[in-house]
Design a protein around this motif. Structure first.
Motif, mmCIF file in Angstrom:
data_model
loop_
_atom_site.group_PDB
_atom_site.id
_atom_site.type_symbol
_atom_site.label_atom_id
_atom_site.label_comp_id
_atom_site.label_asym_id
_atom_site.label_seq_id
_atom_site.Cartn_x
_atom_site.Cartn_y
_atom_site.Cartn_z
ATOM 1 N N PRO A 255 0.814 -1.231 0.000
ATOM 2 C CA PRO A 255 0.000 0.000 0.000
ATOM 3 C C PRO A 255 0.841 1.271 0.000
ATOM 4 C CG PRO A 255 -0.897 -1.594 1.542
ATOM 5 C CD PRO A 255 0.423 -2.137 1.095
ATOM 6 N N MET A 256 1.946 1.277 0.750
ATOM 7 C CA MET A 256 2.787 2.470 0.785
ATOM 8 C C MET A 256 3.450 2.706 -0.569
ATOM 9 S SD MET A 256 5.811 3.546 3.425
ATOM 10 C CE MET A 256 6.737 2.067 3.123
ATOM 11 N N VAL A 257 3.949 1.648 -1.193
ATOM 12 C CA VAL A 257 4.583 1.774 -2.505
ATOM 13 C C VAL A 257 3.569 2.291 -3.525
ATOM 14 C CG1 VAL A 257 5.554 0.455 -4.430
ATOM 15 C CG2 VAL A 257 6.389 0.067 -2.106
ATOM 16 N N GLU A 258 2.362 1.753 -3.505
ATOM 17 C CA GLU A 258 1.359 2.138 -4.489
ATOM 18 C C GLU A 258 0.773 3.516 -4.213
ATOM 19 O OE1 GLU A 258 -1.402 -1.111 -4.790
ATOM 20 O OE2 GLU A 258 0.050 -2.340 -5.906
ATOM 21 N N ASN A 259 0.936 4.012 -3.001
ATOM 22 C CA ASN A 259 0.500 5.365 -2.679
ATOM 23 C C ASN A 259 1.581 6.398 -2.972
ATOM 24 O OD1 ASN A 259 -1.357 7.340 -1.362
ATOM 25 N ND2 ASN A 259 0.291 7.451 0.144
ATOM 26 N N ARG A 260 2.845 6.011 -2.779
ATOM 27 C CA ARG A 260 3.952 6.962 -2.898
ATOM 28 C C ARG A 260 4.495 7.051 -4.322
ATOM 29 N NH1 ARG A 260 8.978 7.589 1.247
ATOM 30 N NH2 ARG A 260 7.181 7.797 2.631
ATOM 31 N N TYR A 261 4.499 5.946 -5.059
ATOM 32 C CA TYR A 261 5.129 5.905 -6.377
ATOM 33 C C TYR A 261 4.093 5.660 -7.471
ATOM 34 C CZ TYR A 261 9.396 5.479 -3.620
ATOM 35 O OH TYR A 261 10.410 5.700 -2.722
ATOM 36 N N ARG A 262 4.468 6.046 -8.695
ATOM 37 C CA ARG A 262 3.604 5.820 -9.860
ATOM 38 C C ARG A 262 3.799 4.377 -10.333
ATOM 39 N NH1 ARG A 262 6.444 10.073 -11.559
ATOM 40 N NH2 ARG A 262 7.145 8.914 -13.390
ATOM 41 N N VAL A 263 3.003 3.484 -9.795
ATOM 42 C CA VAL A 263 3.142 2.065 -10.126
ATOM 43 C C VAL A 263 1.824 1.526 -10.655
ATOM 44 C CG1 VAL A 263 4.902 1.758 -8.353
ATOM 45 C CG2 VAL A 263 2.523 1.232 -7.811
ATOM 46 N N LYS A 264 1.926 0.494 -11.466
ATOM 47 C CA LYS A 264 0.747 -0.236 -11.913
ATOM 48 C C LYS A 264 0.249 -1.085 -10.749
ATOM 49 C CE LYS A 264 2.473 -0.544 -16.671
ATOM 50 N NZ LYS A 264 1.515 0.381 -17.292
ATOM 51 N N LYS A 265 -1.061 -1.216 -10.604
ATOM 52 C CA LYS A 265 -1.622 -1.862 -9.419
ATOM 53 C C LYS A 265 -2.316 -3.186 -9.722
ATOM 54 C CE LYS A 265 -2.151 2.652 -7.198
ATOM 55 N NZ LYS A 265 -3.067 3.634 -6.564
ATOM 56 N N ASP A 266 -2.146 -3.687 -10.930
ATOM 57 C CA ASP A 266 -2.741 -4.977 -11.268
ATOM 58 C C ASP A 266 -1.740 -6.087 -11.000
ATOM 59 O OD1 ASP A 266 -1.555 -5.732 -14.343
ATOM 60 O OD2 ASP A 266 -1.406 -3.662 -13.662
ATOM 61 N N LYS A 267 -2.234 -7.297 -10.809
ATOM 62 C CA LYS A 267 -1.365 -8.425 -10.482
ATOM 63 C C LYS A 267 -0.378 -8.742 -11.596
ATOM 64 C CE LYS A 267 -2.887 -12.683 -10.458
ATOM 65 N NZ LYS A 267 -2.110 -13.328 -11.540
ATOM 66 N N GLY A 268 -0.763 -8.426 -12.848
ATOM 67 C CA GLY A 268 0.153 -8.668 -13.951
ATOM 68 C C GLY A 268 1.373 -7.777 -13.926
ATOM 69 N N SER A 269 1.357 -6.775 -13.051
ATOM 70 C CA SER A 269 2.477 -5.842 -12.942
ATOM 71 C C SER A 269 3.208 -5.992 -11.613
ATOM 72 C CB SER A 269 1.962 -4.405 -13.087
ATOM 73 O OG SER A 269 1.326 -4.220 -14.323
ATOM 74 N N ARG A 270 3.025 -7.140 -10.956
ATOM 75 C CA ARG A 270 3.748 -7.411 -9.710
ATOM 76 C C ARG A 270 4.492 -8.737 -9.816
ATOM 77 N NH1 ARG A 270 -1.195 -6.820 -6.820
ATOM 78 N NH2 ARG A 270 -1.697 -4.612 -6.464
ATOM 79 N N ALA A 271 5.736 -8.726 -9.311
ATOM 80 C CA ALA A 271 6.546 -9.941 -9.225
ATOM 81 C C ALA A 271 7.183 -9.988 -7.854
ATOM 82 C CB ALA A 271 7.619 -9.950 -10.310
ATOM 83 N N ILE A 272 7.485 -11.193 -7.383
ATOM 84 C CA ILE A 272 8.190 -11.365 -6.119
ATOM 85 C C ILE A 272 9.275 -12.409 -6.327
ATOM 86 C CG2 ILE A 272 6.503 -13.060 -5.259
ATOM 87 C CD1 ILE A 272 7.060 -11.932 -2.426
ATOM 88 N N ALA A 273 10.474 -12.118 -5.824
ATOM 89 C CA ALA A 273 11.599 -13.040 -5.998
ATOM 90 C C ALA A 273 12.576 -12.840 -4.848
ATOM 91 C CB ALA A 273 12.295 -12.799 -7.340
ATOM 92 N N GLY A 274 13.486 -13.801 -4.694
ATOM 93 C CA GLY A 274 14.487 -13.679 -3.640
ATOM 94 C C GLY A 274 15.522 -14.764 -3.726
ATOM 95 N N LEU A 275 16.586 -14.589 -2.938
ATOM 96 C CA LEU A 275 17.670 -15.561 -2.890
ATOM 97 C C LEU A 275 17.705 -16.234 -1.530
ATOM 98 C CD1 LEU A 275 20.499 -14.656 -1.146
ATOM 99 C CD2 LEU A 275 20.366 -12.822 -2.815
ATOM 100 N N SER A 276 18.074 -17.503 -1.521
ATOM 101 C CA SER A 276 18.269 -18.267 -0.291
ATOM 102 C C SER A 276 17.058 -18.119 0.630
ATOM 103 C CB SER A 276 19.564 -17.834 0.388
ATOM 104 O OG SER A 276 19.958 -18.769 1.376
ATOM 105 N N MET A 277 17.241 -17.558 1.828
ATOM 106 C CA MET A 277 16.108 -17.351 2.729
ATOM 107 C C MET A 277 14.993 -16.566 2.032
ATOM 108 S SD MET A 277 15.978 -15.118 6.252
ATOM 109 C CE MET A 277 16.122 -13.580 5.322
ATOM 110 N N GLY A 278 15.385 -15.500 1.310
ATOM 111 C CA GLY A 278 14.397 -14.688 0.601
ATOM 112 C C GLY A 278 13.730 -15.432 -0.537
ATOM 113 N N GLY A 279 14.423 -16.435 -1.102
ATOM 114 C CA GLY A 279 13.811 -17.256 -2.132
ATOM 115 C C GLY A 279 12.673 -18.086 -1.577
#
Length: 738
Positions: A255-279
């Motif tokens: 919510p903070m990212v989508e309120n503060r920055y000009r971002v697309k808010k649909d699921k097709g415009s979101r990704a999540i990734a990480g390494l090791s623990m974050g993976g």
């Protein structure tokens, strides 16, 4: 006694003061800056040699044994040798260009290289860093491209009930394209790292800067948060820890990212990734929320390599519904290095997903549990996400007509299909003729008209307007350049260049003074321009879109709006004044505003010259260049390259608005000097200047030495003329113009 004591004290004070004065007079200022500007000494340690070997040194005169522990994986201690001054050193074999970690082992104690300020650090300091450059810039190193910004944002985690911070990478396009929204990658670090690790150790910003500069990845925002929950590296891998991190992500961060920055808010415009623990976090949180994420990437996650990993414990009633996962996800990416102890577990994990019918893509390479592998994973993963995003463009005139917006969108897209060829004044005259109906020098050679008709707004008349109507009816494009007379000095009886565009007598400052004589006069001039633009209508009465270059070649000193006759502030204000008056006062809505600096040479900062006195993205639609480079094709190529790179940065179509050789063509001029560079650095259009007479001819014509070569240019699939252009006045799919 009292008087004697007073006299003695006064004498002592007087003598003391005199001594201090004498001492001060005897002291000399010995401070000197001599030697400050001598050449820098070679680094003590590390020192990368010409053959890519590396010399390491550490001063430890009392040590008995010192080893170098080099790299993150397959580390073999290398014995160091001590010299007579107590300095231990070793030189490695030649190594491949990349980033390396190392520490010294001094009598069994591991220490960093205190002569090197660059270290790898997360929840602790792990080692020193040395970077080996190659002849070709690496994908993860600082390159001469446009760069994004990194924000450090503070927030309070509701789930963890404490203040936290996150790093946010903004692509270079974010600053310039003020109306554009961007997709977001939520990128998580590993155990022992923190929210800064993907920037400092992972080089995420450099990687994305370089990829977007090459159009290999979509410009995206990357949000990097802290994945630790209780101070231990394992806390972020527990079921409870992941639930807290999921709550923090969904309730606080997104919510903070989508309120503060000009971002697309649909699921097709979101990704999540990480390494090791974050993976592991990305995999679990992502699969629990496939209604919010379309892309999931995990690199070397330990818990997923464990054969005892309990899907139902971490994600109840999720993993069994393969259809829902496959339908909701565009990509489930899994990666692990073949030298990583987690590798066999990953093979088993992928096999299990396949047996469950869950689509995934698995990637490996010959690395261990190390940053070089994860940097490569980010490079490759980021090129697979956010494909086919709707393109967002913005124009100086939000009220531009539908046909004008459609032309603008097609000018953006056309560069991938070819280049529109244009010629100045082509239907008016040519070599050996003037005023012939349905004729042009290009048509004499090819049987086809140029795709772009360039003409002068100065002395616009009905004949020119009729040419614009005819070109539009055939599907072509019209461009107007304006050699406008100097309004201060123009008048009867003047002798060239007095009173013309080439008279650089200063006047813009007077035009900008509201209510002044020149201000009132220039508005009347703009009224005539507006009347002409309003009169450009098709058979149905709809306005015909045109590209308008009101203040071309403003980098030069020859004109009264250029570099000699205006300050930067005056030029910018003047450009905005013209746009504002035509758009807002006279309601002209069929114009694409094009700026076109002159670019004839090789410049040390070509991008800077192209953006010389830039009026702002909200006042410019099209970036052109007038390039009379002669036979210096190196200049043409270098400036094309800079312009093509700026196109994506600015979110603007670009093109060569004037070029050509003045009756000095070679037999292969059009294919060698013009087409070949355009194939390397595609732009929307290339326009040859006029053919007035043989000694003043820039385009092709019958009898010219380059005539046969121009026919080859015409027949090339990349060159676009009127007969083979798509419908440029219908809005293409997948693009929106604001």
């Amino acid at each position: 006694m009292k008087k004697t004591g007073i006299y003695l004290m006064a004498l002592v004070l007087s003598l003391t003061a005199a001594c201090i004065k004498l001492e001060a007079q005897s002291k000399r200022n010995t401070f000197s800056t001599d030697g400050w500007w001598e050449p820098a000494e070679p680094p003590f340690s590390p020192m990368v040699n010409d053959d890519n070997s590396i010399t390491f040194r550490i001063k430890a005169p009392d040590a008995k044994k010192v080893n170098l522990l080099f790299d993150e994986w397959d580390v073999v201690p290398q014995a160091m040798i001590k010299d007579k001054d107590g300095v231990w050193s070793v030189t490695t074999q030649s190594v491949a260009p990349r980033i390396y970690q190392y520490v010294f082992e001094v009598d069994g104690l591991k220490v960093i290289d205190f002569a090197n300020p660059v270290v790898k650090a997360g929840t602790s300091v792990y080692g020193s860093i040395v970077e080996v450059h190659g002849t070709i810039p690496r994908y993860d190193e600082l390159q001469d491209v446009l760069h994004g910004d990194i924000n450090v944002v503070k927030y309070t985690s509701t789930a963890l009930n404490r203040p936290r911070e996150m790093y946010v990478y903004l692509p270079p396009q974010y600053t310039m394209q003020n109306n554009r929204t961007f997709p977001v990658l939520y990128l998580r670090h590993g155990g022992g790292d923190n929210e800064s690790s993907w920037i400092n150790d992972g080089r995420a910003a450099y990687i994305l800067d370089n990829l977007t500069a090459e159009n290999k990845a979509a410009p995206m925002i990357i949000v990097m948060t802290n994945g630790l929950t209780d101070g231990s590296w394992a806390g972020g891998s527990t079921v409870e820890g992941m639930r807290s991190l999921e709550e923090e992500l969904l309730k606080d961060i997104i919510p903070m990212v989508e309120n503060r920055y000009r971002v697309k808010k649909d699921k097709g415009s979101r990704a999540i990734a990480g390494l090791s623990m974050g993976g592991g976090q990305a995999f679990v949180i992502g699969l629990r929320n496939t209604d919010k994420f379309s892309y999931i990437g995990q690199f070397s996650a330990g818990i997923l390599s464990d054969g005892k990993f309990d899907y139902e414990k971490y994600m109840p009633q999720v993993i069994g519904n393969s259809k829902a996962i496959n339908d909701n996800l565009k990509l489930l990416w899994i990666g692990c290095g073949t030298k990583d102890p987690r590798y066999q577990g990953h093979l088993d994990f992928v096999k299990d997903l396949n047996e469950k019918g869950i689509r995934n893509e698995f990637y490996d390479s010959a690395y261990g549990h190390e940053w070089e592998f994860w940097r490569q994973q980010l490079r490759d993963f980021s090129q697979k996400i956010f494909k086919n995003q709707q393109v967002e463009l913005s124009m100086a005139d939000p009220l531009a007509t539908p046909e004008t917006k459609a032309l603008y969108a097609n000018l953006w897209l056309i560069r991938d299909k070819g280049v529109l060829f244009g010629h100045h004044d082509y239907p008016s005259y040519g070599i050996g003729w003037r005023g012939d109906k349905d004729r042009s020098d290009v048509k004499d050679l090819t049987g086809d008209y140029p795709a772009v008709y360039s003409l002068d707004m100065n002395r616009i008349n009905q004949t020119k307007i009729d040419f614009i109507k005819a070109a539009y009816k055939r599907g072509g494009v019209s461009m107007l350049v304006w050699h406008q007379n100097n309004p201060l000095t123009e008048g009867p009886g003047t002798k060239y260049p007095v009173g013309t565009a080439w008279d650089n007598t200063k006047v813009v400052d007077q035009i900008l003074t509201e209510g002044s004589e020149m201000n009132i006069k220039y508005k009347k001039i703009l009224d005539r321009v507006a009347d002409a633009l309003h009169s450009m209508k098709d058979d149905s009465g709809r306005p015909i879109p045109v590209i308008f270059r009101p203040l071309h070649e403003h980098t030069q000193a020859w004109n009264w709006w250029g570099s000699k006759a205006t300050t930067e502030a005056e030029f910018i204000a003047f450009w905005r004044f013209i746009v504002h008056y035509l758009r807002d006062v006279r309601s002209v809505h069929n114009v694409i505003y094009a700026i076109s600096p002159q670019m004839d040479e090789v410049y040390t900062d070509a991008k800077g010259r192209l953006l010389y006195r830039w009026p702002g993205n909200e006042y410019v639609d099209f970036l052109g260049m007038d390039c009379y480079h002669g036979r210096n094709t190196q200049a043409f190529e270098a400036n094309l390259k800079a312009m093509a790179e700026l196109s994506d940065y600015l979110g603007k179509p670009v093109g060569v608005t004037e070029t050509g050789l003045e009756n000095n063509h070679t037999a292969d001029y059009w294919t060698k000097d013009i087409l070949n560079p355009l194939l390397k650095y595609p732009v929307s259009m290339v326009i040859a200047w006029r053919n007035e007479k043989p000694e003043h001819a820039y385009g092709p014509y019958k009898g010219d030495v380059s005539a046969d070569d121009f026919v080859k240019f015409y027949n090339h699939k990349f060159s676009l003329f009127e007969q083979n252009v798509p419908n440029l006045y219908v809005m293409p799919e997948g693009i929106i113009v604001k």
